[in-house]
Design an enzyme around this catalytic site. Structure first.
Site, PDB file in Angstrom:
ATOM      1  N   LYS A 134       0.803  -1.218   0.000  1.00 25.08           N
ATOM      2  CA  LYS A 134       0.000   0.000   0.000  1.00 25.08           C
ATOM      3  C   LYS A 134       0.839   1.273   0.000  1.00 25.08           C
ATOM      4  CE  LYS A 134      -2.117  -0.787   4.265  1.00 25.08           C
ATOM      5  NZ  LYS A 134      -2.844  -0.433   5.469  1.00 25.08           N
TER       6      LYS A 134
ATOM      7  N   GLU B 182       8.656  -2.018  25.069  1.00 25.28           N
ATOM      8  CA  GLU B 182       9.652  -1.305  24.248  1.00 25.28           C
ATOM      9  C   GLU B 182       9.238   0.158  24.058  1.00 25.28           C
ATOM     10  OE1 GLU B 182      10.483  -3.667  20.664  1.00 25.28           O
ATOM     11  OE2 GLU B 182      12.243  -4.413  21.734  1.00 25.28           O
TER      12      GLU B 182
ATOM     13  N   ASP C 139       2.778 -12.562   9.965  1.00 26.07           N
ATOM     14  CA  ASP C 139       1.741 -12.436  11.002  1.00 26.07           C
ATOM     15  C   ASP C 139       0.368 -12.947  10.560  1.00 26.07           C
ATOM     16  OD1 ASP C 139       3.696 -11.315  12.542  1.00 26.07           O
ATOM     17  OD2 ASP C 139       2.778  -9.336  12.720  1.00 26.07           O
TER      18      ASP C 139
ATOM     19  N   ALA D 273       9.016 -11.056  13.535  1.00 27.66           N
ATOM     20  CA  ALA D 273       9.769 -10.816  12.297  1.00 27.66           C
ATOM     21  C   ALA D 273      10.737 -11.971  12.058  1.00 27.66           C
ATOM     22  CB  ALA D 273      10.536  -9.507  12.425  1.00 27.66           C
TER      23      ALA D 273
HETATM   24  P1  FAD Z   1       4.851  -6.565   8.309  1.00 32.49           P
HETATM   25  O1  FAD Z   1       6.309  -6.519   8.425  1.00 32.49           O
HETATM   26  O2  FAD Z   1       4.064  -5.785   9.309  1.00 32.49           O
HETATM   27  O3  FAD Z   1       4.470  -6.077   6.840  1.00 32.49           O
HETATM   28  C1  FAD Z   1       3.174  -6.050   6.318  1.00 32.49           C
HETATM   29  C2  FAD Z   1       3.195  -5.180   5.070  1.00 32.49           C
HETATM   30  O4  FAD Z   1       1.922  -5.275   4.423  1.00 32.49           O
HETATM   31  C3  FAD Z   1       3.426  -3.707   5.345  1.00 32.49           C
HETATM   32  O5  FAD Z   1       4.367  -3.195   4.442  1.00 32.49           O
HETATM   33  C4  FAD Z   1       2.060  -3.065   5.126  1.00 32.49           C
HETATM   34  O6  FAD Z   1       2.140  -1.732   4.672  1.00 32.49           O
HETATM   35  C5  FAD Z   1       1.479  -3.973   4.054  1.00 32.49           C
HETATM   36  N1  FAD Z   1       0.021  -4.003   4.037  1.00 32.49           N
HETATM   37  C6  FAD Z   1      -0.827  -4.214   5.085  1.00 32.49           C
HETATM   38  N2  FAD Z   1      -2.096  -4.221   4.680  1.00 32.49           N
HETATM   39  C7  FAD Z   1      -2.063  -4.021   3.344  1.00 32.49           C
HETATM   40  C8  FAD Z   1      -3.073  -3.950   2.338  1.00 32.49           C
HETATM   41  N3  FAD Z   1      -4.368  -4.083   2.647  1.00 32.49           N
HETATM   42  N4  FAD Z   1      -2.695  -3.727   1.069  1.00 32.49           N
HETATM   43  C9  FAD Z   1      -1.372  -3.597   0.739  1.00 32.49           C
HETATM   44  N5  FAD Z   1      -0.381  -3.663   1.643  1.00 32.49           N
HETATM   45  C10 FAD Z   1      -0.724  -3.881   2.924  1.00 32.49           C
HETATM   46  N6  FAD Z   1       9.483  -9.268  15.974  1.00 32.49           N
HETATM   47  C11 FAD Z   1      10.729  -9.767  16.168  1.00 32.49           C
HETATM   48  O7  FAD Z   1      11.031 -10.883  15.711  1.00 32.49           O
HETATM   49  N7  FAD Z   1      11.678  -9.073  16.851  1.00 32.49           N
HETATM   50  C12 FAD Z   1      11.443  -7.838  17.350  1.00 32.49           C
HETATM   51  O8  FAD Z   1      12.319  -7.228  17.969  1.00 32.49           O
HETATM   52  C13 FAD Z   1      10.158  -7.268  17.147  1.00 32.49           C
HETATM   53  N8  FAD Z   1       9.900  -6.014  17.586  1.00 32.49           N
HETATM   54  C14 FAD Z   1       8.678  -5.456  17.339  1.00 32.49           C
HETATM   55  C15 FAD Z   1       8.469  -4.142  17.765  1.00 32.49           C
HETATM   56  C16 FAD Z   1       7.243  -3.543  17.530  1.00 32.49           C
HETATM   57  C17 FAD Z   1       7.031  -2.116  17.994  1.00 32.49           C
HETATM   58  C18 FAD Z   1       6.212  -4.259  16.854  1.00 32.49           C
HETATM   59  C19 FAD Z   1       4.876  -3.590  16.576  1.00 32.49           C
HETATM   60  C20 FAD Z   1       6.414  -5.557  16.429  1.00 32.49           C
HETATM   61  C21 FAD Z   1       7.653  -6.169  16.659  1.00 32.49           C
HETATM   62  N9  FAD Z   1       7.929  -7.470  16.236  1.00 32.49           N
HETATM   63  C22 FAD Z   1       9.178  -8.026  16.443  1.00 32.49           C
HETATM   64  C23 FAD Z   1       6.922  -8.238  15.473  1.00 32.49           C
HETATM   65  C24 FAD Z   1       7.206  -8.075  13.958  1.00 32.49           C
HETATM   66  O9  FAD Z   1       7.286  -6.712  13.635  1.00 32.49           O
HETATM   67  C25 FAD Z   1       6.142  -8.739  13.097  1.00 32.49           C
HETATM   68  O10 FAD Z   1       5.972 -10.065  13.504  1.00 32.49           O
HETATM   69  C26 FAD Z   1       6.587  -8.683  11.624  1.00 32.49           C
HETATM   70  O11 FAD Z   1       6.630  -7.340  11.180  1.00 32.49           O
HETATM   71  C27 FAD Z   1       5.662  -9.509  10.731  1.00 32.49           C
HETATM   72  O12 FAD Z   1       6.109  -9.435   9.409  1.00 32.49           O
HETATM   73  P2  FAD Z   1       5.052  -9.452   8.218  1.00 32.49           P
HETATM   74  O13 FAD Z   1       5.840  -9.508   6.967  1.00 32.49           O
HETATM   75  O14 FAD Z   1       4.026 -10.481   8.461  1.00 32.49           O
HETATM   76  O15 FAD Z   1       4.290  -8.050   8.352  1.00 32.49           O
HETATM   77  P1  NAD Z   2       1.636  -9.533  23.239  1.00 35.33           P
HETATM   78  O1  NAD Z   2       0.531 -10.464  23.014  1.00 35.33           O
HETATM   79  O2  NAD Z   2       3.024 -10.059  23.346  1.00 35.33           O
HETATM   80  O3  NAD Z   2       1.356  -8.661  24.550  1.00 35.33           O
HETATM   81  C1  NAD Z   2       0.107  -8.049  24.779  1.00 35.33           C
HETATM   82  C2  NAD Z   2      -0.076  -7.839  26.274  1.00 35.33           C
HETATM   83  O4  NAD Z   2      -1.300  -7.126  26.490  1.00 35.33           O
HETATM   84  C3  NAD Z   2      -0.196  -9.160  27.041  1.00 35.33           C
HETATM   85  O5  NAD Z   2       0.753  -9.136  28.083  1.00 35.33           O
HETATM   86  C4  NAD Z   2      -1.634  -9.167  27.544  1.00 35.33           C
HETATM   87  O6  NAD Z   2      -1.784  -9.787  28.802  1.00 35.33           O
HETATM   88  C5  NAD Z   2      -1.939  -7.667  27.629  1.00 35.33           C
HETATM   89  N1  NAD Z   2      -3.367  -7.341  27.572  1.00 35.33           N
HETATM   90  C6  NAD Z   2      -4.326  -7.937  26.795  1.00 35.33           C
HETATM   91  N2  NAD Z   2      -5.530  -7.345  27.005  1.00 35.33           N
HETATM   92  C7  NAD Z   2      -5.334  -6.374  27.914  1.00 35.33           C
HETATM   93  C8  NAD Z   2      -6.199  -5.425  28.517  1.00 35.33           C
HETATM   94  N3  NAD Z   2      -7.499  -5.352  28.229  1.00 35.33           N
HETATM   95  N4  NAD Z   2      -5.684  -4.556  29.422  1.00 35.33           N
HETATM   96  C9  NAD Z   2      -4.355  -4.601  29.736  1.00 35.33           C
HETATM   97  N5  NAD Z   2      -3.492  -5.489  29.197  1.00 35.33           N
HETATM   98  C10 NAD Z   2      -3.962  -6.357  28.283  1.00 35.33           C
HETATM   99  O7  NAD Z   2       1.543  -8.479  22.040  1.00 35.33           O
HETATM  100  P2  NAD Z   2       2.501  -7.310  21.557  1.00 35.33           P
HETATM  101  O8  NAD Z   2       3.338  -6.808  22.677  1.00 35.33           O
HETATM  102  O9  NAD Z   2       1.616  -6.369  20.840  1.00 35.33           O
HETATM  103  O10 NAD Z   2       3.454  -8.034  20.521  1.00 35.33           O
HETATM  104  C11 NAD Z   2       2.928  -8.559  19.300  1.00 35.33           C
HETATM  105  C12 NAD Z   2       3.897  -9.585  18.733  1.00 35.33           C
HETATM  106  O11 NAD Z   2       5.111  -8.950  18.362  1.00 35.33           O
HETATM  107  C13 NAD Z   2       4.268 -10.666  19.741  1.00 35.33           C
HETATM  108  O12 NAD Z   2       4.394 -11.874  19.076  1.00 35.33           O
HETATM  109  C14 NAD Z   2       5.619 -10.225  20.263  1.00 35.33           C
HETATM  110  O13 NAD Z   2       6.428 -11.313  20.665  1.00 35.33           O
HETATM  111  C15 NAD Z   2       6.211  -9.534  19.037  1.00 35.33           C
HETATM  112  N6  NAD Z   2       7.155  -8.499  19.475  1.00 35.33           N
HETATM  113  C16 NAD Z   2       8.443  -8.897  19.712  1.00 35.33           C
HETATM  114  C17 NAD Z   2       9.345  -7.958  20.164  1.00 35.33           C
HETATM  115  C18 NAD Z   2      10.772  -8.376  20.434  1.00 35.33           C
HETATM  116  O14 NAD Z   2      11.119  -9.522  20.160  1.00 35.33           O
HETATM  117  N7  NAD Z   2      11.627  -7.496  20.929  1.00 35.33           N
HETATM  118  C19 NAD Z   2       8.960  -6.619  20.371  1.00 35.33           C
HETATM  119  C20 NAD Z   2       7.635  -6.266  20.125  1.00 35.33           C
HETATM  120  C21 NAD Z   2       6.741  -7.228  19.683  1.00 35.33           C
END
Ligand code: FAD
Ligand code: NAD
Length: 401
Positions: free
Chosen positions: A38, A170, A297, A314
């Site tokens: 997108k 984070e 995801d 990721a």
């Molecule tokens: P994404 O990387 O989210 O990519 C999806 C893509 O699809 C995007 O480019 C989006 O623009 C596009 N898209 C969505 N809807 C549409 C549509 N309708 N039409 C066209 N394009 C669209 N995981 C780790 O392993 N280590 C970490 O340290 C970690 N840290 C994180 C920190 C944060 C703040 C968050 C939010 C998540 C973190 N995660 C981490 C989880 C990780 O980011 C996701 O699991 C990962 O991005 C999933 O990859 P993906 O390719 O499925 O989706």
């Molecule tokens: P998560 O599911 O890991 O955590 C969500 C938290 O929200 C849980 O602890 C849950 O108990 C809490 N929660 C749920 N409902 C609630 C409510 N009504 N009120 C208060 N608390 C509530 O989800 P996330 O942190 O969004 O992460 C999403 C995914 O991305 C996960 O798989 C995570 O492992 C991954 N991620 C990884 C990293 C990393 O590896 N450094 C960083 C960010 C995200």
């Protein structure tokens, strides 16, 4: 002879890695490959907590897709995916339609609201460059507004982060680093600012190593974060949040990080799903569809050791991209012995802002600066895998010490 058409939906970790892996082989000669996203840029979702708090500019987390993808080999279409019609082998875009022979779905996730009232209307989420830019601007606006009102609104300086999972922790880490700077800039006492991390489960970072959780919580508390544990939020209003016991906390900024569900396109397109994620076959294909791979995801893979899904990360999305690209190559070669996807979980490292982090890599626990350095190594490794040394040098994190 007509070449088979491969369409990849989503240029996130899964989609970009699949596309770059295909462009490095002869697949682009054997098939017509199209990547749809997108935006015309790819962003690293895993870095988004930083621009959300304003500790890193959002441009550092994104790159133009055509700076990584060779558009002579892979066609790029900037458009939104509205729906997939698997039985007609068609993708409906906001601005057109595509047909395919093989489809890869890597559309990522959406925030899980659990249907809690007011979340959609009043809370912010960390999910894209657009959404985090809004959070950063809003936080700054709250600081700027505070001293401009005769009757002080304490809700302006109260920041609630719903969920103390990895995303919530984070973000709170970055925010606790940013707040002192904002206080200085807007002439506000640090004591007036409240940051709440509100978690429904009996601990922050449920399921993570207890010692590392304690380290993270103690550190964040020392920066002024207040944890409300075993405290589910039951409603978000325009004035703040209502907790399960009926107590209200007034706040003009609620950031919702209570987990994710697969992209809504999955359910809209009729795939059988659990919270928007399709339980994929061992070769990552959608059950019943030999021509559709689902990765990242949007895919659900069960960890047989504990009989629970792997968390969407990721790390897994990238590993799936490799298997998916290999399997596409097999299909293009007319072979049907596809590779089984086996996750290789290397560990988890969570940043806590500044030079602090916690992590578990293999069986080794990392704290503080060594964990923070490891986190940057992981971030840099991804850039290297995606775009080699040029991308790493352009976008990498080198402020290790
Ligand atoms: P994404 O990387 O989210 O990519 C999806 C893509 O699809 C995007 O480019 C989006 O623009 C596009 N898209 C969505 N809807 C549409 C549509 N309708 N039409 C066209 N394009 C669209 N995981 C780790 O392993 N280590 C970490 O340290 C970690 N840290 C994180 C920190 C944060 C703040 C968050 C939010 C998540 C973190 N995660 C981490 C989880 C990780 O980011 C996701 O699991 C990962 O991005 C999933 O990859 P993906 O390719 O499925 O989706
Ligand atoms: P998560 O599911 O890991 O955590 C969500 C938290 O929200 C849980 O602890 C849950 O108990 C809490 N929660 C749920 N409902 C609630 C409510 N009504 N009120 C208060 N608390 C509530 O989800 P996330 O942190 O969004 O992460 C999403 C995914 O991305 C996960 O798989 C995570 O492992 C991954 N991620 C990884 C990293 C990393 O590896 N450094 C960083 C960010 C995200």
């Amino acid at each position: 002879m007509r070449k088979p058409k491969i369409v990849i939906l989503g240029a996130g970790y899964g989609g970009m890695m699949t596309a770059t892996k295909l462009q490095k082989t002869s697949a682009y000669q054997d098939a017509e490959i199209t990547l749809v996203n997108k935006h015309n840029y790819h962003y690293q979702t895993t870095w988004l907590h930083e621009p959300a708090a304003g500790t890193l500019h959002h441009d550092r987390t994104r790159m133009r897709i055509d700076s990584v993808i060779d558009t002579n080999k892979i066609k790029f279409i900037k458009d939104g995916v509205a729906e997939i019609k698997p039985d007609e082998k068609k993708v409906i875009l906001e601005g057109g339609e595509l047909d395919y022979d093989y489809l890869v779905i890597g559309l990522g996730s959406e925030p899980e609201t659990f249907g809690i009232p007011g979340v959609q209307e009043h809370a912010f989420s960390i999910r894209s460059v657009n959404s985090v830019r809004l959070i950063r601007e809003h936080i700054e606006y709250m600081f700027a507004s505070y001293n401009n009102e005769e009757v002080k609104n304490e809700g302006y300086l109260t920041f609630i982060v719903a969920g103390a999972g990895f995303t919530g922790i984070e973000f709170v880490g970055e925010l606790s680093e940013r707040v002192p700077e904002l206080c200085k800039e807007y002439d506000i006492d640090r004591d007036k600012v409240k940051i709440y991390s509100v978690e429904a489960a009996p601990t922050a970072l449920p399921g993570f190593d207890e010692e590392l959780v304690n380290y993270a919580v103690n550190l964040l508390e020392s920066r002024g974060v207040e944890f409300l544990i075993s405290t589910p939020i039951k409603e978000v209003t325009k004035d703040g949040v209502i907790l399960a016991d009926g107590e209200e906390i007034k706040s003009s900024t609620v950031v919702w990080t209570t987990g994710v569900r697969g992209n809504s396109v999955i359910e809209k397109s009729g795939f059988e799903a659990m919270r928007g994620r399709v339980k994929v076959d061992k070769d990552l294909r959608a059950p019943g569809y030999e021509d559709i791979f689902i990765i990242g995801d949007c895919a659900l893979v069960i960890n047989d050791e504990i009989n629970r899904p792997y968390p969407p990360t990721a790390q897994i999305a990238m590993q799936q991209a490799k298997t998916c690209a290999n399997n596409l190559k097999q299909l293009l070669a007319g072979k049907d012995n596809l590779e089984t996807f086996t996750p290789d979980i290397k560990g988890t490292v969570a940043s806590l802002g500044g030079k602090e982090a916690v992590g578990l890599v293999g069986s080794k626990k990392l704290y503080g600066q060594s964990a923070s350095m490891m986190k940057k190594v992981i971030d840099n490794r991804y850039l290297f895998l995606l775009g080699g040394m040029p991308l790493l040098l352009k976008k990498g994190k080198f402020n290790m010490f």
